[in-house]
Design a protein around this motif. Structure first.
Motif, PDB file in Angstrom:
ATOM      1  N   VAL A   1       0.835  -1.203   0.000  1.00  0.00           N
ATOM      2  CA  VAL A   1       0.000   0.000   0.000  1.00  0.00           C
ATOM      3  C   VAL A   1       0.869   1.252   0.000  1.00  0.00           C
ATOM      4  O   VAL A   1       1.810   1.375   0.792  1.00  0.00           O
ATOM      5  CB  VAL A   1      -0.918   0.001   1.248  1.00  0.00           C
ATOM      6  CG1 VAL A   1      -1.801   1.230   1.248  1.00  0.00           C
ATOM      7  CG2 VAL A   1      -1.755  -1.273   1.292  1.00  0.00           C
ATOM      8  N   ASN A   2       0.545   2.174  -0.903  1.00  0.00           N
ATOM      9  CA  ASN A   2       1.134   3.506  -0.899  1.00  0.00           C
ATOM     10  C   ASN A   2       0.216   4.401  -0.080  1.00  0.00           C
ATOM     11  O   ASN A   2      -0.810   4.885  -0.562  1.00  0.00           O
ATOM     12  CB  ASN A   2       1.287   4.039  -2.320  1.00  0.00           C
ATOM     13  CG  ASN A   2       1.947   5.407  -2.359  1.00  0.00           C
ATOM     14  OD1 ASN A   2       2.626   5.798  -1.412  1.00  0.00           O
ATOM     15  ND2 ASN A   2       1.757   6.135  -3.455  1.00  0.00           N
ATOM     16  N   VAL A   3       0.571   4.611   1.185  1.00  0.00           N
ATOM     17  CA  VAL A   3      -0.293   5.346   2.104  1.00  0.00           C
ATOM     18  C   VAL A   3      -0.219   6.843   1.792  1.00  0.00           C
ATOM     19  O   VAL A   3       0.859   7.434   1.768  1.00  0.00           O
ATOM     20  CB  VAL A   3       0.111   5.085   3.559  1.00  0.00           C
ATOM     21  CG1 VAL A   3      -0.794   5.859   4.505  1.00  0.00           C
ATOM     22  CG2 VAL A   3       0.053   3.594   3.866  1.00  0.00           C
ATOM     23  N   GLY A   4      -1.389   7.413   1.511  1.00  0.00           N
ATOM     24  CA  GLY A   4      -1.463   8.847   1.247  1.00  0.00           C
ATOM     25  C   GLY A   4      -1.129   9.247  -0.172  1.00  0.00           C
ATOM     26  O   GLY A   4      -1.097  10.438  -0.487  1.00  0.00           O
ATOM     27  N   GLY A   5      -0.874   8.288  -1.042  1.00  0.00           N
ATOM     28  CA  GLY A   5      -0.507   8.609  -2.420  1.00  0.00           C
ATOM     29  C   GLY A   5      -1.287   7.792  -3.429  1.00  0.00           C
ATOM     30  O   GLY A   5      -2.062   6.906  -3.073  1.00  0.00           O
ATOM     31  N   PRO A   6      -1.057   8.035  -4.725  1.00  0.00           N
ATOM     32  CA  PRO A   6      -1.771   7.311  -5.777  1.00  0.00           C
ATOM     33  C   PRO A   6      -1.126   5.950  -6.030  1.00  0.00           C
ATOM     34  O   PRO A   6      -0.130   5.583  -5.408  1.00  0.00           O
ATOM     35  CB  PRO A   6      -1.605   8.236  -6.990  1.00  0.00           C
ATOM     36  CG  PRO A   6      -0.262   8.875  -6.752  1.00  0.00           C
ATOM     37  CD  PRO A   6      -0.150   9.067  -5.264  1.00  0.00           C
ATOM     38  N   MET A   7      -1.701   5.224  -6.980  1.00  0.00           N
ATOM     39  CA  MET A   7      -1.116   3.941  -7.349  1.00  0.00           C
ATOM     40  C   MET A   7       0.265   4.146  -7.970  1.00  0.00           C
ATOM     41  O   MET A   7       0.481   5.061  -8.759  1.00  0.00           O
ATOM     42  CB  MET A   7      -2.015   3.199  -8.341  1.00  0.00           C
ATOM     43  CG  MET A   7      -1.410   1.880  -8.839  1.00  0.00           C
ATOM     44  SD  MET A   7      -2.502   0.957  -9.935  1.00  0.00           S
ATOM     45  CE  MET A   7      -3.689   0.334  -8.748  1.00  0.00           C
ATOM     46  N   VAL A   8       1.201   3.292  -7.585  1.00  0.00           N
ATOM     47  CA  VAL A   8       2.532   3.268  -8.190  1.00  0.00           C
ATOM     48  C   VAL A   8       2.648   1.937  -8.915  1.00  0.00           C
ATOM     49  O   VAL A   8       2.637   0.880  -8.290  1.00  0.00           O
ATOM     50  CB  VAL A   8       3.637   3.391  -7.116  1.00  0.00           C
ATOM     51  CG1 VAL A   8       5.016   3.311  -7.759  1.00  0.00           C
ATOM     52  CG2 VAL A   8       3.477   4.678  -6.327  1.00  0.00           C
ATOM     53  N   ASN A   9       2.736   1.981 -10.260  1.00  0.00           N
ATOM     54  CA  ASN A   9       2.749   0.708 -10.986  1.00  0.00           C
ATOM     55  C   ASN A   9       4.170   0.218 -11.210  1.00  0.00           C
ATOM     56  O   ASN A   9       5.155   0.849 -10.832  1.00  0.00           O
ATOM     57  CB  ASN A   9       1.970   0.817 -12.300  1.00  0.00           C
ATOM     58  CG  ASN A   9       2.653   1.732 -13.311  1.00  0.00           C
ATOM     59  OD1 ASN A   9       3.852   2.012 -13.215  1.00  0.00           O
ATOM     60  ND2 ASN A   9       1.888   2.200 -14.283  1.00  0.00           N
ATOM     61  N   TYR A  10       4.270  -0.942 -11.838  1.00  0.00           N
ATOM     62  CA  TYR A  10       5.557  -1.620 -11.975  1.00  0.00           C
ATOM     63  C   TYR A  10       6.571  -0.794 -12.769  1.00  0.00           C
ATOM     64  O   TYR A  10       7.780  -0.951 -12.604  1.00  0.00           O
ATOM     65  CB  TYR A  10       5.362  -2.993 -12.619  1.00  0.00           C
ATOM     66  CG  TYR A  10       4.748  -2.962 -13.998  1.00  0.00           C
ATOM     67  CD1 TYR A  10       5.537  -2.814 -15.130  1.00  0.00           C
ATOM     68  CD2 TYR A  10       3.370  -3.088 -14.170  1.00  0.00           C
ATOM     69  CE1 TYR A  10       4.979  -2.777 -16.392  1.00  0.00           C
ATOM     70  CE2 TYR A  10       2.801  -3.064 -15.428  1.00  0.00           C
ATOM     71  CZ  TYR A  10       3.610  -2.900 -16.541  1.00  0.00           C
ATOM     72  OH  TYR A  10       3.055  -2.867 -17.793  1.00  0.00           O
ATOM     73  N   ASN A  11       6.111   0.088 -13.628  1.00  0.00           N
ATOM     74  CA  ASN A  11       7.050   0.899 -14.406  1.00  0.00           C
ATOM     75  C   ASN A  11       7.808   1.909 -13.542  1.00  0.00           C
ATOM     76  O   ASN A  11       8.815   2.456 -13.962  1.00  0.00           O
ATOM     77  CB  ASN A  11       6.307   1.649 -15.519  1.00  0.00           C
ATOM     78  CG  ASN A  11       5.992   0.737 -16.692  1.00  0.00           C
ATOM     79  OD1 ASN A  11       6.808  -0.108 -17.058  1.00  0.00           O
ATOM     80  ND2 ASN A  11       4.805   0.885 -17.261  1.00  0.00           N
ATOM     81  N   ASN A  12       7.279   2.163 -12.346  1.00  0.00           N
ATOM     82  CA  ASN A  12       7.883   3.167 -11.476  1.00  0.00           C
ATOM     83  C   ASN A  12       8.451   2.558 -10.193  1.00  0.00           C
ATOM     84  O   ASN A  12       8.595   3.241  -9.187  1.00  0.00           O
ATOM     85  CB  ASN A  12       6.845   4.232 -11.117  1.00  0.00           C
ATOM     86  CG  ASN A  12       6.363   4.979 -12.347  1.00  0.00           C
ATOM     87  OD1 ASN A  12       7.143   5.610 -13.039  1.00  0.00           O
ATOM     88  ND2 ASN A  12       5.077   4.873 -12.631  1.00  0.00           N
ATOM     89  N   ASP A  13       8.760   1.279 -10.244  1.00  0.00           N
ATOM     90  CA  ASP A  13       9.318   0.578  -9.084  1.00  0.00           C
ATOM     91  C   ASP A  13      10.504  -0.254  -9.571  1.00  0.00           C
ATOM     92  O   ASP A  13      10.403  -0.952 -10.595  1.00  0.00           O
ATOM     93  CB  ASP A  13       8.257  -0.329  -8.460  1.00  0.00           C
ATOM     94  CG  ASP A  13       8.752  -1.019  -7.205  1.00  0.00           C
ATOM     95  OD1 ASP A  13       8.411  -0.567  -6.106  1.00  0.00           O
ATOM     96  OD2 ASP A  13       9.488  -2.021  -7.311  1.00  0.00           O
ATOM     97  N   THR A  14      11.618  -0.183  -8.843  1.00  0.00           N
ATOM     98  CA  THR A  14      12.830  -0.877  -9.309  1.00  0.00           C
ATOM     99  C   THR A  14      12.654  -2.381  -9.389  1.00  0.00           C
ATOM    100  O   THR A  14      13.350  -3.055 -10.141  1.00  0.00           O
ATOM    101  CB  THR A  14      14.007  -0.577  -8.365  1.00  0.00           C
ATOM    102  OG1 THR A  14      13.698  -1.059  -7.054  1.00  0.00           O
ATOM    103  CG2 THR A  14      14.299   0.910  -8.308  1.00  0.00           C
ATOM    104  N   LEU A  15      11.725  -2.940  -8.603  1.00  0.00           N
ATOM    105  CA  LEU A  15      11.499  -4.386  -8.593  1.00  0.00           C
ATOM    106  C   LEU A  15      10.169  -4.753  -9.239  1.00  0.00           C
ATOM    107  O   LEU A  15       9.649  -5.839  -9.019  1.00  0.00           O
ATOM    108  CB  LEU A  15      11.552  -4.913  -7.148  1.00  0.00           C
ATOM    109  CG  LEU A  15      12.850  -4.634  -6.376  1.00  0.00           C
ATOM    110  CD1 LEU A  15      12.781  -5.237  -4.980  1.00  0.00           C
ATOM    111  CD2 LEU A  15      14.057  -5.172  -7.126  1.00  0.00           C
TER     112      LEU A  15
END
Length: 861
Positions: free
Chosen positions: A239-253
């Protein structure tokens, strides 16, 4: 065309690359190294720095199952699996596709690989260690196969990932984290019966081993949890608490972080804050692999709205599977403070305290806006939900505030290596369907094994009889009940039932008898889950119902508690103590068999379960029964026995709702005659624990009295003893109820079902009794005998109004009601201490019995 050198993206021992391979025509950009337009060079490098950087994984297998061609998803390419490929081994080549409008934009779910028999994907592992395994499912109808009815098991290495799995009619991705220890990873799909298995897509990707560290805060009991690196995990929530969805394109893993709003219980209690640019990563703490800056740079904080007296918790609620432990990772980054020493807050999980007066600057030692995470491991979860709360610290002159930036909840595999159900890995060679020779060989082998086992059992039985005749046994095995005949468990186990004092037989029950009683530990028969393990309802072969408590090898409660329970219960027989029928220690098992209590726990009748409310009279009778059992422990044996875990969950109710005290695994023999206490490590349940015992580590019977006082308020208010979802002053039941009791307004907080149904005199006496139990110092607390007397008096007051009751003096009233008790006194020289303390005396059936009569006289007090 020029290509940026790899060293520009190398960091911390791992290789990082931009999301896409970047190729630049230096001539068109006019950025030769002789260098004019240097400004554009700098601008371009800054742009690269802002792009998410991906881990260059040593192992990265991306499979689009059943697809005839490769599929590109962002920067990643999922290759088509092939029936003849090096990865796939399956009895039949069945692949399919769908044109369902529901998944037109979900490329990985449009094709499927169908397995009619045991099938495997096998991958060569270049670097052993932690790997993500992601499985994609979407059931649709393909030809004669309706995949919504598929039923199958998925395993990887020695772990069961899915057991008897039937996907719902929607797309789903399951993510697992496994420590791969060999050079080959095999993922096996096994259909059940005539069903099939299927898969739409598959990922196997190595990740830094530092993602899971071998350390964590263990909750209930408090301590350190070791061994995380060996475990497998299933991601329950990220869960990204307090923020929008972060998808796989924006995560190193290539992880996905979902917004927290759907899990938040009260939206008005929190506000979103954001400052992504401020996030700092420090050596030895969180990295961008732990969570991206877009997670650490957003948060929920208390909506205290400039209110310095705000006092509430912000709570999130998640659905979980009972019977498992969970690793919960809290991500923090102080993006709200202007200076250090401003933010202090508390963190809770269910009824456990994770951290009090949390100061993030002490965790990071790097000032504000530094990313850090904290791991906490739960005890076995018994319910279907897990609640996480943050709230204000109780430090004086600190503004009420609290934050949370991100949260991950991961299920930990159970004792048999399963993340779904209780099954363990049973190796099955792929492609064995229809191989008659193998089946015949297995059958003959099985017959041979059965014969050998039978011979071995006959040998063991003869040896046991020979040893019994010679008087041999384990030193700690409970033997007899001083001449009383114990429960037996039917003809099959009659040789294992305890007999007379001279028989010297224990309570040992064969494992096969326990299996038979519980239908081989059928999960549908589970009636409870505790710190020791699961409790099953069973029926032995004479038709007697039993409760079977099976120890979990990974439980924090082990052999010592197992032995203590047997030793204690084998010595006692009392109508208000749960009876031990037997135990089993074969096959490295720790199993206890008790009489079955039809109506479960007192806790279950107060809250949490949809059961009819208990009347006030019934609640008083239950408290009286429990008090009788505890009084017998404290006084009815040669030396006092201290229960050490008195709580509503350990007070069980039979078919007539008669109370019996249970669970003696933490019990301790009391002090010697010339001693005042027993020095011992602190054990017990949070919320019920005697604060004096906690401070001094000195155990007395009065520690049980304190815990019982908490139970009394729990009975009156019908709420958990610790509830972090409530306003701060209400979180701890004992503290909250004591405030109302001292105000003389206890009626304001009673269970709504009791409103107007308790006579004021009865409530007053009950409240006074509970208040005395919770005295700060043990010497100021009453004995269980005094408590029992007062509770009986409270029941008398509820049932009838007593005329001419001066000041509602319980001693006077009990004396006037039962004058015949005055003919006995413990100090009477004609009564020996042996008679008074005989451990076979059952005092439970005597209301206001002679045991308490010394309290009628001032010299007795």
């Amino acid at each position: 065309m020029g290509v940026w050198p790899d060293f520009l993206f190398r960091s911390s021992g791992f290789d990082y690359y931009p999301q896409k391979e970047l190729k630049v025509d230096c001539r068109s950009l006019k950025m030769d190294y002789g260098g004019y337009n240097f400004f554009f060079w700098v601008l371009y490098m800054l742009t690269l720095a802002c792009l998410p950087r991906k881990l260059h994984a040593a192992d990265s297998y991306l499979i689009d199952c059943g697809s005839p061609t490769n599929t590109t998803m962002g920067s990643r390419v999922f290759v088509a699996d092939n029936y003849a490929s090096e990865f796939l081994s399956t009895p039949q080549d069945i692949s399919g596709s769908t044109s369902s409008n529901f998944i037109l934009n979900l490329q990985l779910y449009q094709t499927v690989r169908i397995f009619t028999g045991t099938s495997t994907y096998k991958f060569s592992i270049r670097r052993t260690g932690r790997h993500f395994i992601r499985l994609y499912f979407y059931p649709f109808v393909y030809g004669t196969y309706n995949l919504s009815t598929a039923n199958f098991t998925v395993s990887a290495q020695e772990f069961v990932l899915l057991s008897s799995f039937t996907p719902q009619n929607s797309s789903v991705m399951r993510e697992y984290s496994v420590n791969v220890t060999s050079n080959t990873l095999v993922i096996t799909f096994t259909p059940f019966g005539n069903s099939v298995a299927f898969l739409n897509a598959l990922e196997v990707v190595s990740v830094p081993d530092s993602l899971i560290i071998d350390d964590g805060t263990l909750l209930n009991p408090k301590g350190q949890y070791k061994g995380l690196i060996r475990q497998a995990f299933e991601t329950v929530a990220r869960v990204n608490v307090g923020g929008p969805m972060v998808n796989y394109n924006n995560d190193t893993l290539w992880r996905t972080w979902v917004p927290d709003d759907s899990f938040l219980l009260n939206e008005a209690f929190a506000v979103n804050v954001s400052d992504i640019a401020a996030v700092k990563y420090a050596s030895g703490l969180a990295t961008s692999d732990s969570a991206p800056a877009s997670v650490y740079g957003t948060a929920k904080r208390m909506n205290s709205a400039e209110n310095p007296t705000a006092n509430f918790n912000v709570t999130w609620k998640f659905d979980v599977d009972p019977g498992y432990q969970y690793l919960v990772r809290f991500h923090f980054c102080d993006i709200v403070s202007n200076a250090t020493n401003q933010l202090y807050f508390d963190v809770y999980m269910n009824s456990w305290i994770v951290s009090l007066d949390t100061d993030l600057t002490t965790l990071t030692s790097n000032g504000l806006a530094t990313a850090v995470f904290v791991d906490a491991v739960t005890s076995l979860i018994t319910g279907n939900t897990l609640q996480v709360s943050i709230g204000p610290s109780s430090i004086i002159n600190v503004y009420p505030d609290a934050i949370l930036n991100g949260l991950e909840i991961m299920k930990i595999n159970n004792s048999v290596g399963s993340l779904n159900g209780i099954v363990s890995i049973m190796p099955v060679a792929p492609g064995t369907k229809g191989k008659v020779g193998a089946i015949i060989g297995a059958t003959v082998g099985g017959v041979c094994v059965v014969v050998l086992v039978g011979i071995f059992l006959l040998f063991c039985r003869a040896r046991r009889k020979r040893m019994a005749s010679q008087g041999h046994s384990k030193a700690w095995i409970p033997l007899s009940l001083d001449g009383e005949t114990s429960y037996t468990i039917g003809s099959k186990c009659s040789n294992f039932s305890s007999g007379s004092a001279g028989s010297n037989l224990g309570y040992r029950i064969p494992f096969v008898a326990v299996q038979e009683a519980t239908n081989n530990f059928d999960e549908n028969l589970v009636i409870g889950i505790g710190g020791f393990g699961k409790v099953y309802k069973g029926v032995i072969n004479d038709g007697t119902k039993v409760a079977v408590k099976r120890g979990n090898p990974r439980s924090q409660q082990g052999l010592v508690e197992f032995r203590t329970e047997i030793e204690m219960l084998s010595q006692f027989r009392h109508r208000h103590l749960v009876s031990l029928i037997g135990y089993c220690d074969e096959k490295n098992e720790m199993i206890l068999v008790y009489e079955y209590m039809e109506n479960g726990t007192l806790k279950g009748h107060l809250y949490g379960l949809d059961l009819p409310s208990l009347s006030w009279k019934r609640r008083l009778e239950i408290c009286i029964g429990a008090a009788r059992g505890l009084h017998y422990l404290h006084t009815g044996y040669a030396k006092a026995v201290i229960h050490r875990d008195v709580k509503s969950a350990n007070i069980l109710l039979d078919e007539n709702l008669m109370a019996k005290v249970a669970d003696f695994g933490l019990s301790k023999t009391g002090p010697e005659i010339d001693q005042t206490h027993v020095s011992t490590a602190v054990k017990g349940s949070f919320g019920y624990l005697d604060p004096e015992y906690f401070r001094r580590q000195q155990l007395t019977e009065k520690s049980d009295v304190y815990s019982f006082g908490v139970v009394l308020f729990e009975v009156l208010c019908a709420r958990p003893v610790i509830d972090p979802t409530l306003p701060r002053e209400m979180v701890n039941l004992a503290e909250w109820a004591m405030k109302w009791q001292k105000r003389g307004q206890l009626e304001q907080i009673i269970d709504n079902n009791l409103a107007g149904k308790i006579k004021p005199e009865s409530l007053r006496k009950f409240g006074e009794t509970a208040e005395k139990c919770l005295a700060d110092f043990g010497v100021d607390r009453p004995s269980m005998g005094d408590i029992l007397w007062n509770l009986e008096y409270a029941l008398q007051l509820q049932e009838a109004v007593i005329e001419n009751d001066p000041e509602e003096n319980s001693t006077y009233v009990i004396g006037s009601l039962s004058p015949q008790l005055n003919d006995f006194n413990e100090n009477d020289p004609d009564v020996s201490s042996t008679q008074f303390h005989s451990h076979n005396v059952d005092l439970s059936g005597v209301s206001m019995s002679k045991v308490f009569s010394q309290l009628l006289k001032s010299e007795g007090r």
